[in-house]
Design a protein around this motif. Structure first.
Motif, PDB file in Angstrom:
ATOM      1  N   LEU A 172      10.876  -1.401  -6.182  1.00 21.92           N
ATOM      2  CA  LEU A 172       9.172  -1.563  -6.027  1.00 21.92           C
ATOM      3  C   LEU A 172       8.807  -0.145  -6.513  1.00 21.92           C
ATOM      4  CD1 LEU A 172       6.683  -2.932  -5.224  1.00 21.92           C
ATOM      5  CD2 LEU A 172       7.163  -1.991  -2.980  1.00 21.92           C
ATOM      6  N   ALA A 173       9.326   0.960  -5.974  1.00 23.17           N
ATOM      7  CA  ALA A 173       9.149   2.393  -6.260  1.00 23.17           C
ATOM      8  C   ALA A 173       7.548   2.541  -5.955  1.00 23.17           C
ATOM      9  CB  ALA A 173       9.048   2.573  -7.927  1.00 23.17           C
ATOM     10  N   PRO A 174       6.990   2.348  -4.779  1.00 22.04           N
ATOM     11  CA  PRO A 174       5.902   2.500  -4.331  1.00 22.04           C
ATOM     12  C   PRO A 174       5.295   3.837  -4.494  1.00 22.04           C
ATOM     13  CG  PRO A 174       7.319   2.306  -2.592  1.00 22.04           C
ATOM     14  CD  PRO A 174       8.208   1.873  -3.512  1.00 22.04           C
ATOM     15  N   GLN A 175       4.050   4.124  -5.221  1.00 24.86           N
ATOM     16  CA  GLN A 175       3.518   5.333  -5.592  1.00 24.86           C
ATOM     17  C   GLN A 175       2.420   5.496  -4.424  1.00 24.86           C
ATOM     18  OE1 GLN A 175       4.934   6.815  -8.330  1.00 24.86           O
ATOM     19  NE2 GLN A 175       6.155   5.393  -8.077  1.00 24.86           N
ATOM     20  N   LYS A 176       1.959   6.865  -4.310  1.00 21.79           N
ATOM     21  CA  LYS A 176       1.117   7.097  -3.417  1.00 21.79           C
ATOM     22  C   LYS A 176      -0.400   6.617  -3.730  1.00 21.79           C
ATOM     23  CE  LYS A 176      -0.606  11.405  -1.258  1.00 21.79           C
ATOM     24  NZ  LYS A 176      -0.634  12.838  -1.187  1.00 21.79           N
ATOM     25  N   ASN A 177      -1.161   6.029  -2.662  1.00 20.62           N
ATOM     26  CA  ASN A 177      -2.434   5.569  -2.754  1.00 20.62           C
ATOM     27  C   ASN A 177      -2.270   4.085  -3.503  1.00 20.62           C
ATOM     28  OD1 ASN A 177      -3.596   7.601  -1.364  1.00 20.62           O
ATOM     29  ND2 ASN A 177      -3.911   9.078  -3.222  1.00 20.62           N
ATOM     30  N   GLU A 178      -1.071   3.632  -3.929  1.00 20.72           N
ATOM     31  CA  GLU A 178      -1.245   2.235  -4.462  1.00 20.72           C
ATOM     32  C   GLU A 178      -1.532   1.544  -3.350  1.00 20.72           C
ATOM     33  OE1 GLU A 178       1.629   1.156  -8.137  1.00 20.72           O
ATOM     34  OE2 GLU A 178       2.749   1.639  -6.198  1.00 20.72           O
ATOM     35  N   ARG A 179      -2.206   0.316  -3.533  1.00 16.35           N
ATOM     36  CA  ARG A 179      -2.658  -0.874  -2.379  1.00 16.35           C
ATOM     37  C   ARG A 179      -1.445  -1.974  -2.694  1.00 16.35           C
ATOM     38  NH1 ARG A 179      -8.244  -3.229  -1.721  1.00 16.35           N
ATOM     39  NH2 ARG A 179      -6.923  -3.743   0.233  1.00 16.35           N
ATOM     40  N   HIS A 236       6.816  -0.391   6.837  1.00 18.57           N
ATOM     41  CA  HIS A 236       6.801   0.580   7.185  1.00 18.57           C
ATOM     42  C   HIS A 236       7.335   1.798   6.178  1.00 18.57           C
ATOM     43  CE1 HIS A 236       7.350   4.283   9.677  1.00 18.57           C
ATOM     44  NE2 HIS A 236       8.763   4.360   9.753  1.00 18.57           N
ATOM     45  N   GLU A 237       8.445   1.452   5.555  1.00 22.52           N
ATOM     46  CA  GLU A 237       9.270   2.213   4.600  1.00 22.52           C
ATOM     47  C   GLU A 237       8.429   2.269   3.334  1.00 22.52           C
ATOM     48  OE1 GLU A 237      13.268   2.029   1.897  1.00 22.52           O
ATOM     49  OE2 GLU A 237      13.150   1.011   3.947  1.00 22.52           O
ATOM     50  N   ILE A 238       7.670   1.397   3.056  1.00 20.39           N
ATOM     51  CA  ILE A 238       6.882   1.460   1.865  1.00 20.39           C
ATOM     52  C   ILE A 238       5.634   2.408   2.252  1.00 20.39           C
ATOM     53  CG2 ILE A 238       5.091   0.216   0.536  1.00 20.39           C
ATOM     54  CD1 ILE A 238       6.850  -2.364   0.699  1.00 20.39           C
ATOM     55  N   ALA A 239       5.219   2.339   3.317  1.00 19.03           N
ATOM     56  CA  ALA A 239       4.088   3.412   3.692  1.00 19.03           C
ATOM     57  C   ALA A 239       4.707   4.672   3.703  1.00 19.03           C
ATOM     58  CB  ALA A 239       3.653   3.059   5.120  1.00 19.03           C
ATOM     59  N   THR A 240       5.875   5.167   3.912  1.00 17.46           N
ATOM     60  CA  THR A 240       6.393   6.455   3.956  1.00 17.46           C
ATOM     61  C   THR A 240       6.112   7.137   2.605  1.00 17.46           C
ATOM     62  OG1 THR A 240       8.584   5.813   3.745  1.00 17.46           O
ATOM     63  CG2 THR A 240       7.843   6.063   5.739  1.00 17.46           C
ATOM     64  N   HIS A 241       6.000   6.363   1.566  1.00 11.44           N
ATOM     65  CA  HIS A 241       5.937   6.879   0.104  1.00 11.44           C
ATOM     66  C   HIS A 241       4.439   7.218  -0.160  1.00 11.44           C
ATOM     67  CE1 HIS A 241       9.956   5.709  -1.359  1.00 11.44           C
ATOM     68  NE2 HIS A 241       9.953   5.058  -0.277  1.00 11.44           N
ATOM     69  N   GLY A 242       3.607   6.912   0.966  1.00 10.82           N
ATOM     70  CA  GLY A 242       2.029   7.157   0.776  1.00 10.82           C
ATOM     71  C   GLY A 242       1.156   6.009   0.140  1.00 10.82           C
ATOM     72  N   ALA A 243       1.850   4.815   0.077  1.00 11.16           N
ATOM     73  CA  ALA A 243       1.327   3.844  -0.432  1.00 11.16           C
ATOM     74  C   ALA A 243       0.286   2.951   0.725  1.00 11.16           C
ATOM     75  CB  ALA A 243       2.179   2.746  -0.905  1.00 11.16           C
ATOM     76  N   HIS A 244      -0.650   2.428   0.429  1.00 13.71           N
ATOM     77  CA  HIS A 244      -1.351   1.609   1.487  1.00 13.71           C
ATOM     78  C   HIS A 244      -1.090   0.361   1.434  1.00 13.71           C
ATOM     79  CE1 HIS A 244      -4.298   5.195   1.317  1.00 13.71           C
ATOM     80  NE2 HIS A 244      -4.382   4.970   0.204  1.00 13.71           N
ATOM     81  N   ILE A 245      -0.423   0.065   2.488  1.00  6.84           N
ATOM     82  CA  ILE A 245       0.649  -1.193   2.683  1.00  6.84           C
ATOM     83  C   ILE A 245      -0.303  -2.441   3.661  1.00  6.84           C
ATOM     84  CG2 ILE A 245       1.894  -0.203   4.379  1.00  6.84           C
ATOM     85  CD1 ILE A 245       3.123  -2.827   2.107  1.00  6.84           C
ATOM     86  N   GLN A 246      -0.352  -3.427   3.298  1.00  5.26           N
ATOM     87  CA  GLN A 246      -0.719  -4.475   4.175  1.00  5.26           C
ATOM     88  C   GLN A 246       0.405  -5.631   4.461  1.00  5.26           C
ATOM     89  OE1 GLN A 246      -4.917  -6.032   3.930  1.00  5.26           O
ATOM     90  NE2 GLN A 246      -5.315  -4.507   2.850  1.00  5.26           N
ATOM     91  N   GLY A 247       0.480  -6.174   5.526  1.00  6.25           N
ATOM     92  CA  GLY A 247       1.863  -7.078   5.898  1.00  6.25           C
ATOM     93  C   GLY A 247       0.977  -8.568   6.086  1.00  6.25           C
ATOM     94  N   PHE A 256      -4.378  -5.870  -5.234  1.00  3.33           N
ATOM     95  CA  PHE A 256      -3.362  -5.020  -5.134  1.00  3.33           C
ATOM     96  C   PHE A 256      -2.605  -4.611  -6.466  1.00  3.33           C
ATOM     97  CE2 PHE A 256      -3.972  -7.553  -1.334  1.00  3.33           C
ATOM     98  CZ  PHE A 256      -3.893  -6.662  -0.449  1.00  3.33           C
ATOM     99  N   GLU A 257      -2.107  -3.245  -6.345  1.00  3.78           N
ATOM    100  CA  GLU A 257      -1.234  -2.791  -7.443  1.00  3.78           C
ATOM    101  C   GLU A 257       0.064  -3.503  -7.459  1.00  3.78           C
ATOM    102  OE1 GLU A 257      -4.352  -0.219  -7.738  1.00  3.78           O
ATOM    103  OE2 GLU A 257      -3.243  -0.591  -6.017  1.00  3.78           O
ATOM    104  N   ALA A 258       0.489  -3.947  -6.436  1.00  8.95           N
ATOM    105  CA  ALA A 258       1.818  -4.707  -6.075  1.00  8.95           C
ATOM    106  C   ALA A 258       2.011  -5.584  -5.141  1.00  8.95           C
ATOM    107  CB  ALA A 258       2.999  -3.710  -6.055  1.00  8.95           C
TER     108      ALA A 258
END
Length: 264
Positions: A27-34, A47-58, A92-94
């Motif tokens: 996935l390579a989540p980027q900072k501020n990606e939704r 949670h792991e995705i959020a540590t990359h700085g992405a804005h995650i919703q589940g 969403f970006e991803a």
């Protein structure tokens, strides 16, 4: 409707999230990606995705899973929602999904909703059970029920395990460009002497819902007896998982589809 024991899931089935770790790398989540996590379970990969700085919703169809996720990760937004009821446009970006899509037996509706939720150029990165997944366990369940003359109800089969070609065609029909798709065997260790039984208690509940507790115990024991010669070695159960992993892009511009094998 499949019911879930969130506590058992976290205690005995954390392999689901652990194997999903390399999917987060893809996935390579980027900072501020939704990013939207579809079928987020108890939230570990969100949670792991959020540590990359992405804005995650589940989102997850199981309210018990969502409550557990909210308790573990209060800084992340989680919603109880079935993916067939997801009606969001270009947000969403991803979209990410691990070990969840095979529980969704209306794949066309789910794929359509995910396509809609993505922004133009957004990516759908996921892994699910594919054709041949847990074939031996399914065989053992069917054989056990037959031996005890218990009814096997086909409609209660809770999973959808597509072939690579079938799922690729569904993605493309929805408008996705499939960048990578692979079906591969991933033998999966189950924890402890009761690994198979715990797996059956957790994941075959829907299939056995019409049975009494005594009948379920008979099925669990018979499955262990049938599968032990092949799938129990060195005090360890190993499940015959086959996974379908893909990256698909929401892109109206026609590009050449490349299918290449995935190596873990």
């Amino acid at each position: 409707m499949t019911t879930w024991n969130a506590n058992l899931y976290d205690q005995k089935h954390d392999f689901v999230s652990k194997f999903g770790g390399s999917l987060v790398d893809l996935l390579a989540p980027q900072k501020n990606e939704r990013i939207l996590d579809v079928g987020c379970g108890t939230g570990d990969l969100a949670h792991e995705i959020a540590t990359h700085g992405a804005h995650i919703q589940g989102i997850d169809a199981s309210h018990d899973m969502i409550i557990a996720a909210q308790q573990k990760y209060p800084d992340i937004t989680f919603h109880t929602m079935d993916a067939t009821a997801l009606h969001i446009t270009n947000q969403f970006e991803a979209v990410f999904s691990n070990a969840a899509l095979h529980w969704m037996k209306q794949p066309d509706a789910v794929i359509k909703n995910i396509y809609s939720a993505l922004k133009q150029g957004g990516r759908f990165v996921a892994e699910m059970g594919g054709h041949g997944n847990i074939a031996s366990i399914v065989w053992a369940l069917q054989k056990s029920m037959e031996d005890f003359k218990l009814p096997y109800i086909e409609e209660d089969f809770p999973w959808y395990f597509p072939t690579l070609e079938e799922y690729q065609s569904k993605l493309e029909a929805a408008g996705f460009t499939v960048e990578m798709i692979s079906l591969y065997e991933r033998p999966t260790p189950l924890q402890g002497e009761d690994g198979l039984r715990n797996w059956l208690v957790m994941f075959s509940n829907n299939l056995l819902q019409h049975l009494s507790d005594t009948e379920k115990e008979q099925i669990y024991s018979k499955c262990e007896q049938l599968l032990k010669p092949m799938f129990y070695q060195d005090h360890q159960w190993v499940a015959d998982y086959c996974r379908l992993r893909f990256v698909a892009i929401k892109n109206n511009i026609h590009t050449t589809v490349i299918s290449r094998p995935f190596h873990k």
